[in-house]
Enzyme design. Structure first.
Site, PDB file in Angstrom:
ATOM      1  N   ASP A  40      -0.703  11.416   0.970  1.00 38.05           N
ATOM      2  CA  ASP A  40      -1.025  10.183   0.242  1.00 38.05           C
ATOM      3  C   ASP A  40      -0.164  10.090  -1.018  1.00 38.05           C
ATOM      4  OD1 ASP A  40      -2.197   8.033  -1.064  1.00 38.05           O
ATOM      5  OD2 ASP A  40      -4.212   8.861  -1.059  1.00 38.05           O
ATOM      6  N   HIS A  92      -3.150   5.710   2.453  1.00 33.34           N
ATOM      7  CA  HIS A  92      -4.072   5.688   1.322  1.00 33.34           C
ATOM      8  C   HIS A  92      -5.263   4.837   1.730  1.00 33.34           C
ATOM      9  CE1 HIS A  92      -5.297   5.755  -2.879  1.00 33.34           C
ATOM     10  NE2 HIS A  92      -5.394   4.440  -2.882  1.00 33.34           N
ATOM     11  N   SER A 149      -9.902   4.895  -3.422  1.00 32.86           N
ATOM     12  CA  SER A 149      -8.860   4.849  -4.448  1.00 32.86           C
ATOM     13  C   SER A 149      -9.450   4.903  -5.859  1.00 32.86           C
ATOM     14  CB  SER A 149      -8.004   3.598  -4.214  1.00 32.86           C
ATOM     15  OG  SER A 149      -6.854   3.603  -5.004  1.00 32.86           O
TER      16      SER A 149
END
Length: 527
Positions: A431, A460, A211
């Site tokens: 995502d 994610h 991320s």
């Protein structure tokens, strides 16, 4: 996320050189690093799940331009290598910004194939301001205590109430941490990472980030390309639209993902009894939201808290069964208790969450330019809301302190990089938090990188969470630098895992769910 990867016509394999050495502690670090290396004293901080986990701390300059000035302390963790073949430190980061990485080291070391993990010192760290690092930020404790104003500003009074909260948070951060805020940003964090490298006595690092951690890794690679040995980025931030545009793009993607959840509920009408028409179920969800805006469930779950509860379902579909049960109980049985329980599980913010949000805002507001004129925010977010109502205004207020932030914002970093060894990127095509197009952009900017996609996946954070195809590519890369080379937009395609059943029905499904839940419990705050 609306642009799907082209099918591969074929694939080739590229090899990057392996690295066999004695442990860093036994090698001779250069003179400049000797003092730093001596400062790392590792002590056991074992847990039941991670019995070999060790912890240490490292002092670094608050302002790296003034190395002899004020110091702050970073908290580090390590799972030491055990194999004769040693490939150096593997720094891991869970994202956020604002996520603690100490436990992630244990998770990564235990989730990789044992022969691979044994060749690395897996290093976790709490970035500056986070968790066990000192000082740790907490600008306004209880900022998310329920019940907050409705996130949808349908009246001037509601808009003012939300604006007052955003201004108050920014002012509280400036009052408590005004001397720190100019140094709570991505560029300072990557210089901390290089200080960690020096303290470990390593000439190069390996890096694995999820991320926001992908942006952190890309910026480190921009500043110090000659110090990167391996680079793994999972669920990739678009480095060209940080952070205002990124959040607007998220809103559209999360709306799509929420609708995917509602369609899944429709597929399981026999379990949840909410009907088999996704559009009617969507109407029921928004009717529930309207009712909670007037009468919060259990006195705690209003409209904003409902959104907080269901947004995590956009990150990880393993939460869908619990969220569906709470939805069904409220609509069908007029029972609010499961909804309150779901809020406590997925939406409520505790003290660590207060810390995470304080760092999240500090980094995002400092990293890049945000509009300072609220009229621009109003215009942008109403425009997006018209096509994506699920999260738009909740996300706007989440980031709204940046309109009033007490520090200036430099230009974002251009991460285009032709000096790196082959890097490996992973991305699910659906995502929501980091939409697919961003990974394609990063793949283009990071020359010699390879992109592995999970076709049809919507989670994610996708490696080490039960997809054997993805994990095979990860293990090969960490073993000897192997990366796939294809001829399309992506270099390799893996099929997504199936969506969950209302209850896990096989040992394989239960195992995949367990891995995914463990990972998502560790990923960064509002990752």
């Amino acid at each position: 996320m609306r642009k799907r990867a082209a099918a591969l016509c074929g694939a080739a394999v590229v090899m990057a050189g392996t690295f066999t050495a004695v442990p860093a502690e036994a090698s001779a670090p250069d003179t400049a690093n000797t003092v730093r290396t001596a400062r790392l004293t590792w002590k056991s901080c074992a847990t039941e799940d991670y019995p070999t986990l060790q912890c240490a701390s490292l002092k670094v300059p608050l302002d790296h331009r003034r190395p002899h000035g004020k110091k702050i302390t970073l908290a580090l963790s390590r799972v030491p290598h055990t194999a004769r073949t040693y490939q150096g430190p593997l720094l891991v980061n869970p994202g956020g910004p604002g996520g603690s990485g100490l436990t992630l080291a244990g998770f990564v070391a235990s989730s990789l194939p044992a022969k691979v993990a044994a060749q690395y010192d897996v290093i976790g760290f709490d970035p500056r301001g986070v968790g066990a690092s000192r000082p740790a930020l907490d600008c306004r404790p209880g900022h998310f205590d329920p019940v907050r104003p409705d996130s949808l500003p349908t009246t001037p009074a509601i808009e003012k109430a939300n604006l007052d909260r955003a201004r108050s948070f920014a002012a509280a951060c400036g009052k408590k941490y005004g001397h720190l805020l100019p140094y709570i940003d991505t560029t300072s964090a990557v210089r901390d990472m290089d200080a960690i490298r020096q303290a470990l006595g390593a000439k190069k690092i390996n890096y694995f980030g999820y991320s926001y951690g992908t942006y952190l890794g890309a910026v480190y690679a921009t500043f110090f390309p000659e110090r990167v040995r391996r680079l793994v980025l999972d669920s990739v931030v678009d480095p060209t639209d940080v952070w205002h545009e990124a959040n607007l793009n998220q809103d559209v993607a999360f709306n799509d993902r929420h609708r995917a959840f509602l369609a899944w509920v429709a597929e399981h009408n026999s379990t949840y009894g909410l009907g088999s028409d996704p559009e009617k179920i969507e109407a029921e969800w928004y009717a529930m939201r309207a009712a909670l805006a007037k009468r919060p469930a259990g006195g705690t779950v209003g409209a904003a808290e409902l959104e907080d509860t269901y947004i995590p379902g956009g990150y990880y579909n393993g939460y869908w069964p619990s969220l569906a049960e709470a939805f069904a109980a409220y609509v069908n049985d007029k029972d609010p208790e499961p909804l309150v329980e779901a809020y406590e599980d997925f939406g409520a913010v505790d003290a660590s969450g207060d810390n995470g949000y304080s760092v999240y805002t500090s980094v995002q507001c400092r990293d890049a330019h945000w509009p300072r004129d609220w009229r621009q925010w109003r215009k942008d977010n109403w425009a997006v809301y018209e096509k994506a109502p699920f999260m738009t205004w909740n996300n706007a207020w989440y980031n709204a302190p940046c309109a009033f932030w007490p520090t200036d914002s430099p230009r974002s970093v251009n991460v285009a990089n032709g000096k790196l060894p082959p890097a490996l990127l992973f991305q699910a095509t659906g995502d929501a938090a980091t939409p697919y197009e961003g990974a394609v952009t990063a793949h283009r900017l990071l020359a010699r990188s390879s992109l592995v996609i999970e076709e049809g996946g919507g989670n994610h954070g996708i490696t080490l969470s039960g997809n054997a195809c993805l994990d095979k590519h990860l293990a090969a890369y960490l073993t000897d630098g192997t990366v796939p080379r294809g001829y399309g937009e992506a270099d390799a395609v893996c099929e997504a895992l199936p969506d969950p059943k209302p209850t896990a029905t096989t040992a394989k499904a239960a195992s995949a769910s367990s891995k995914g839940s463990a990972l998502h419990g560790l990923l960064g705050f509002r990752h």
